[in-house]
Write an enzyme that holds these catalytic residues in place. Structure first.
Site, short mmCIF file in Angstrom:
data_model
loop_
_atom_site.label_atom_id
_atom_site.label_comp_id
_atom_site.label_asym_id
_atom_site.label_seq_id
_atom_site.Cartn_x
_atom_site.Cartn_y
_atom_site.Cartn_z
N SER A 63 11.26 77.88 17.44
CA SER A 63 12.46 76.93 17.67
C SER A 63 13.29 77.35 16.23
O SER A 63 13.89 76.33 15.99
CB SER A 63 12.25 75.57 18.09
OG SER A 63 11.32 74.90 17.17
N CYS A 64 13.30 78.32 15.75
CA CYS A 64 14.22 78.52 14.62
C CYS A 64 13.74 77.78 13.17
O CYS A 64 12.59 77.31 13.06
CB CYS A 64 15.67 78.31 14.89
SG CYS A 64 16.19 79.54 16.25
N VAL A 65 14.64 77.88 12.36
CA VAL A 65 14.19 77.32 11.00
C VAL A 65 15.18 76.46 10.48
O VAL A 65 16.08 76.09 10.77
CB VAL A 65 13.99 78.67 10.15
CG1 VAL A 65 12.83 79.00 10.03
CG2 VAL A 65 15.27 79.65 10.75
#
Lengths: 417, 104
Positions: free
Chosen positions: B102-104
């Site tokens: 879920s991305c950064v």
């Protein structure tokens, strides 16, 4: 004359205008377009609600930071036409280019969440990702007498993914100072399964939230806001009531990207993660929050990208192979309240881990540990931003390539690549 | 990392039960993983799993909720009905892909 056109004079666009003005051949004409005359120091918004920074600290005239060699056009932008190598400005005027740099950033899109822009918006619910939002939230924090303070992240990715955590830590500190902490429940609601996206940092930060008595509602995907009942409701029907909602709404790329049909489902531009070239067209480059790259949306990232992009565009101008590679390097200070802070340093492959930065065993900054110096580093960053970073000068001792030196890498966290 | 017997085949999984080698995935493995999550796969589930599969081939990433909505045409309400608790995490595991960062 050949034309280099830069869209957006935020952190990324301003740095690129400065570096290209110093380095591009005299046969290149440089133009930069932005719609507003004010350059905002966005990392400062976080500090406004706690009285650490005032409105004055976070804004300066854009022009002051742009090089004289570049022509500055203050205008909205209607559309990018990649096929015709031109950009249409809001007034209908067309600007042609040989090379285009898109640095149009991202914006909050509260309208994407059902009910978020309802009757509570700007009254009981606020954001701190815009100047206006931070101003209103400052007033709300001043008036606060206790109750339920709920922080919500709507969905990932967001600009500066640590800012909501910092807000929670600073609220804990601020309310303690004012004798209101015991009258306040701080609730942190996140769609993630922990405090941060990466496991080692997440475990450490989760622990800190717990220590500070901040309640965490994880895996909370907001579905709607009930303005009458003053509560947020998740898709799986969990309800969290609030007296004050601090919302981090969906982040999306600029509407210009959608109008130009160049974005993904969030209007971020598909970008080559190594060269920063737009996947759609070879003479378009993308930098900063406008990209879809799997790294943080943050000023430090824009700065590291700019070092790579400057070299690559110079190569491209000469018709040479682009040799620089961006590794996803991000470097962020995290305020943890009571005059202390953390520092994270990571890239595409390596998650944040404890250690020393930038020098092994020496620091002076501590990675993933809470120190007073990290806090001072964060405050000093404002000076660095206005005086060095925007000019596109390298930050001393910090390379755009992340360094593994000084990092204590546990086996599990070691990148397999 | 551990080896595990699922639907008659032997698969490698990580500590959270996600497959580490997608070539070991097949429809019977998917059904077995679904059973572990208390889910019986229907055509509706398969529509989600197939979209994740084709999207992963294109983007090398598990699509998020919004991408499943906008590009895959699957409403969020339905995702929560089909995969209660954590639709993306569960669907990714059943489809044999890594846990979304879920991305950064």
């Amino acid at each position: 004359m050949k034309k280099l056109l830069i869209l957006g004079a935020g952190t990324a666009g301003t740095i690129m205008a400065n570096t290209m003005s110093r380095k591009a051949g005299k046969d290149w004409e440089i133009t930069i377009v932005d719609q507003s005359e004010v350059h905002y120091y966005q990392p400062g918004y976080l500090f406004m609600p706690f009285g650490v920074y005032t409105e004055k600290d976070v804004q300066k005239p854009r022009k002051k930071f742009l090089p004289s060699r570049a022509t500055y056009r203050q205008s909205g932008i209607e559309q990018i036409c990649p096929e015709d190598n031109k950009v249409i400005l809001a007034g209908g005027e067309e600007l042609g280019y040989d090379i285009l740099i898109v640095g149009t950033g991202c914006r909050i899109a509260p309208e994407e969440i059902d009910g978020l822009t309802g009757s509570d918006w700007g009254k009981r619910s606020h954001d701190f990702y815009t100047f206006e939002g931070a101003r209103k939230l400052t007033a709300a924090m001043k008036d606060w007498q206790g109750g339920r303070l709920v922080i919500n992240i709507a969905e990932m990715p967001i600009k500066c993914p640590v800012a909501p955590l910092e807000f929670a830590f600073l609220a804990d500190w601020y309310l303690t100072q004012r004798g209101l902490r015991e009258k306040t429940e701080i609730v942190y609601t996140t769609p993630l399964s922990g405090a941060f996206t990466k496991p080692v940092a997440s475990a450490i930060l989760n622990h800190l939230l717990e220590e500070k008595g901040i309640i965490v509602e994880q895996d909370f995907a907001i579905g709607s806001v009930d303005n009458e009942g003053h509560k947020i409701v998740s898709w799986d029907e969990r309800e969290v009531p609030y007296d004050l909602l601090v919302s981090v709404p969906t982040n999306m790329g600029d509407r210009l990207i959608e109008r130009s049909n160049m974005g993904d489902e969030l209007n971020f531009i598909p970008t080559n993660r190594d060269t920063l070239q737009a996947k759609a067209k070879e003479n378009i480059f993308v930098i900063g929050d406008a990209t879809d790259l799997p790294t943080s949306k943050a000023g430090s990232v824009a700065h590291f990208e700019a070092e790579v992009l400057t070299e690559n565009i110079l190569s491209y101008m000469k018709g040479e192979e682009m040799e620089e590679r961006f590794d996803g390097h991000a470097n962020c200070f995290i305020e943890s309240g009571f005059g202390k802070g953390f520092l994270l340093d990571f890239n595409y492959e390596q998650e944040p881990v404890p250690g020393h930065f930038p020098f092994p065993h020496v620091g002076p900054f501590g990675l993933l540990s809470q120190t007073r110096l990290n806090h001072l580093g964060k405050l000093a960053f404002k000076y660095v931003y206005w005086h060095m970073l925007l000019k596109g000068y390298p930050i001393p001792f910090v390379d755009h390539r992340m360094s593994y030196l000084g990092k204590k890498i546990p086996n599990k966290a070691k990148a397999s690549a | 990392m551990a080896t595990k017997e699922l639907a008659g085949s032997s698969v490698e999984v990580n500590e959270e039960g996600y497959l580490t080698d997608r070539t070991q995935w097949n429809e019977a493995v998917a059904a077995a993983l679904a059973t572990e999550e208390g889910i019986e796969l229907s055509d509706e589930h398969w529509k989600v799993l197939k979209f994740i599969e084709s999207d992963f081939a294109e983007k090398q990433a598990v699509p998020g909720m919004r991408r499943l909505n906008k590009v895959g045409g699957i409403p969020t309400k339905d995702l929560y009905r089909l995969f209660p608790g954590g639709p993306i995490k569960k669907a990714a595991r059943i489809a044999g892909f890594p846990k979304p960062a879920s991305c950064v």
